[in-house]
Design a protein around this motif. Structure first.
Motif, PDB file in Angstrom:
ATOM      1  N   TYR A   2       0.771  -1.421  -0.242  1.00 51.76           N
ATOM      2  CA  TYR A   2      -0.017  -0.277  -0.113  1.00 51.76           C
ATOM      3  C   TYR A   2       1.054   0.538  -0.221  1.00 51.76           C
ATOM      4  O   TYR A   2       0.413   2.149  -1.054  1.00 51.76           O
ATOM      5  N   VAL A   3       1.869   0.758   1.067  1.00 56.12           N
ATOM      6  CA  VAL A   3       3.158   2.421   0.916  1.00 56.12           C
ATOM      7  C   VAL A   3       3.596   2.813  -0.308  1.00 56.12           C
ATOM      8  O   VAL A   3       3.819   3.545  -1.371  1.00 56.12           O
ATOM      9  N   GLU A   4       4.381   1.653  -1.403  1.00 56.56           N
ATOM     10  CA  GLU A   4       5.050   1.671  -2.174  1.00 56.56           C
ATOM     11  C   GLU A   4       3.742   2.509  -2.994  1.00 56.56           C
ATOM     12  O   GLU A   4       4.176   3.231  -4.083  1.00 56.56           O
ATOM     13  N   GLY A   8       4.382   5.770  -5.194  1.00 52.96           N
ATOM     14  CA  GLY A   8       4.176   5.885  -6.884  1.00 52.96           C
ATOM     15  C   GLY A   8       3.736   6.650  -7.117  1.00 52.96           C
ATOM     16  O   GLY A   8       3.762   7.374  -8.372  1.00 52.96           O
ATOM     17  N   LEU A   9       2.393   6.250  -7.300  1.00 56.18           N
ATOM     18  CA  LEU A   9       1.255   6.959  -7.438  1.00 56.18           C
ATOM     19  C   LEU A   9       1.408   8.309  -7.172  1.00 56.18           C
ATOM     20  O   LEU A   9       0.948   9.608  -8.382  1.00 56.18           O
ATOM     21  N   LEU A  10       1.281   9.145  -5.815  1.00 65.86           N
ATOM     22  CA  LEU A  10       1.834  10.201  -5.948  1.00 65.86           C
ATOM     23  C   LEU A  10       3.154  11.255  -6.158  1.00 65.86           C
ATOM     24  O   LEU A  10       3.269  12.152  -7.031  1.00 65.86           O
ATOM     25  N   ASN A  11       3.771  10.247  -6.853  1.00 69.65           N
ATOM     26  CA  ASN A  11       4.813  10.570  -7.720  1.00 69.65           C
ATOM     27  C   ASN A  11       4.680  11.468  -9.071  1.00 69.65           C
ATOM     28  O   ASN A  11       5.191  12.182  -9.521  1.00 69.65           O
ATOM     29  N   GLY A  34      10.251  13.111  -3.068  1.00 70.07           N
ATOM     30  CA  GLY A  34       9.106  12.882  -4.923  1.00 70.07           C
ATOM     31  C   GLY A  34       7.495  13.293  -4.053  1.00 70.07           C
ATOM     32  O   GLY A  34       6.988  13.827  -4.594  1.00 70.07           O
ATOM     33  N   HIS A  35       7.309  11.921  -3.233  1.00 67.57           N
ATOM     34  CA  HIS A  35       5.444  11.667  -2.959  1.00 67.57           C
ATOM     35  C   HIS A  35       5.367  12.924  -2.467  1.00 67.57           C
ATOM     36  O   HIS A  35       3.518  13.386  -2.611  1.00 67.57           O
ATOM     37  N   GLU A  36       6.118  13.339  -1.276  1.00 70.32           N
ATOM     38  CA  GLU A  36       5.663  13.744  -0.360  1.00 70.32           C
ATOM     39  C   GLU A  36       5.119  15.864  -1.331  1.00 70.32           C
ATOM     40  O   GLU A  36       4.857  16.247  -0.536  1.00 70.32           O
ATOM     41  N   ALA A  37       5.826  15.680  -2.410  1.00 69.59           N
ATOM     42  CA  ALA A  37       5.995  17.344  -3.196  1.00 69.59           C
ATOM     43  C   ALA A  37       4.816  16.956  -3.728  1.00 69.59           C
ATOM     44  O   ALA A  37       4.698  18.828  -3.633  1.00 69.59           O
ATOM     45  N   TYR A  38       3.799  16.661  -3.866  1.00 66.15           N
ATOM     46  CA  TYR A  38       2.759  16.979  -5.091  1.00 66.15           C
ATOM     47  C   TYR A  38       2.192  17.242  -3.973  1.00 66.15           C
ATOM     48  O   TYR A  38       0.835  17.867  -3.887  1.00 66.15           O
ATOM     49  N   LEU A  39       1.924  16.584  -2.438  1.00 67.75           N
ATOM     50  CA  LEU A  39       1.176  17.203  -1.275  1.00 67.75           C
ATOM     51  C   LEU A  39       1.199  18.104  -1.018  1.00 67.75           C
ATOM     52  O   LEU A  39       0.052  19.105  -0.353  1.00 67.75           O
ATOM     53  N   MET A  40       2.838  19.031  -1.660  1.00 70.43           N
ATOM     54  CA  MET A  40       2.742  20.207  -1.090  1.00 70.43           C
ATOM     55  C   MET A  40       2.351  21.442  -1.873  1.00 70.43           C
ATOM     56  O   MET A  40       2.297  21.723  -2.890  1.00 70.43           O
TER      57      MET A  40
END
Length: 155
Positions: A2-4, A8-11, A34-40
């Motif tokens: 689930y984490v991966e 991957g989706l957020l990236n 990378g993945h957290e950058a989408y949330l920023m």
């Protein structure tokens, strides 16, 4: 799994997104997974600054009430120096240092900006990665901190 999948989706969403929270150019890389950058976004970044500022003010006041001094040490990232020519990343990184110093001045919080210290011993060359100094960088930071405290606290 689930984490991966989430990462991957957020990236993927970040790469497809046109809005980026940091200034970018072809040479720009920031210390994110990378993945957290989408949330920023700018609103979340400002919210983080507001929470951090409020926490630092409260810590400073609590320590002051108990007769303990606070020293805010401001350590620039390698992006403040690398590459040596002016880029959006340089300006952004230096702006963060300036913002932290201005916050400290406005709130009468003693601070030590290590930008000149790091620049004097090699700038971008004294980092192991984007934020951690190598042995030479740590020696310079430790010496500067020692001299600062020696003149204010004593040997």
């Amino acid at each position: 799994t689930y984490v991966e999948l989430s990462r991957g989706l957020l990236n993927m969403l970040y790469r497809l997104s046109s809005a980026k929270p940091f200034p970018t150019d072809s040479n720009g890389v920031y210390y994110v997974l990378g993945h957290e950058a989408y949330l920023m976004d700018q609103k979340r970044i400002e919210s983080g600054w507001a929470r951090m500022s409020a926490s630092l003010k409260a810590i400073h006041e609590l320590l002051r009430q108990h007769g303990v001094s606070l020293l805010l040490v401001i350590m620039p990232s390698r992006f403040a120096f690398d590459p040596p020519k002016e880029t959006p990343q340089n300006r952004f990184a230096r702006g963060l240092v300036n913002r932290a110093a201005e916050f400290a001045r406005q709130n009468d919080i003693p601070y030590l900006d290590l930008t000149e210290t790091i620049a004097a011993v090699g700038g971008e060359k004294v980092y192991l990665d984007t934020v951690h100094p190598n042995e030479k960088g740590n020696l310079a930071v430790g010496s500067t901190l020692y001299e600062y405290l020696k003149t204010r606290v004593g040997p």
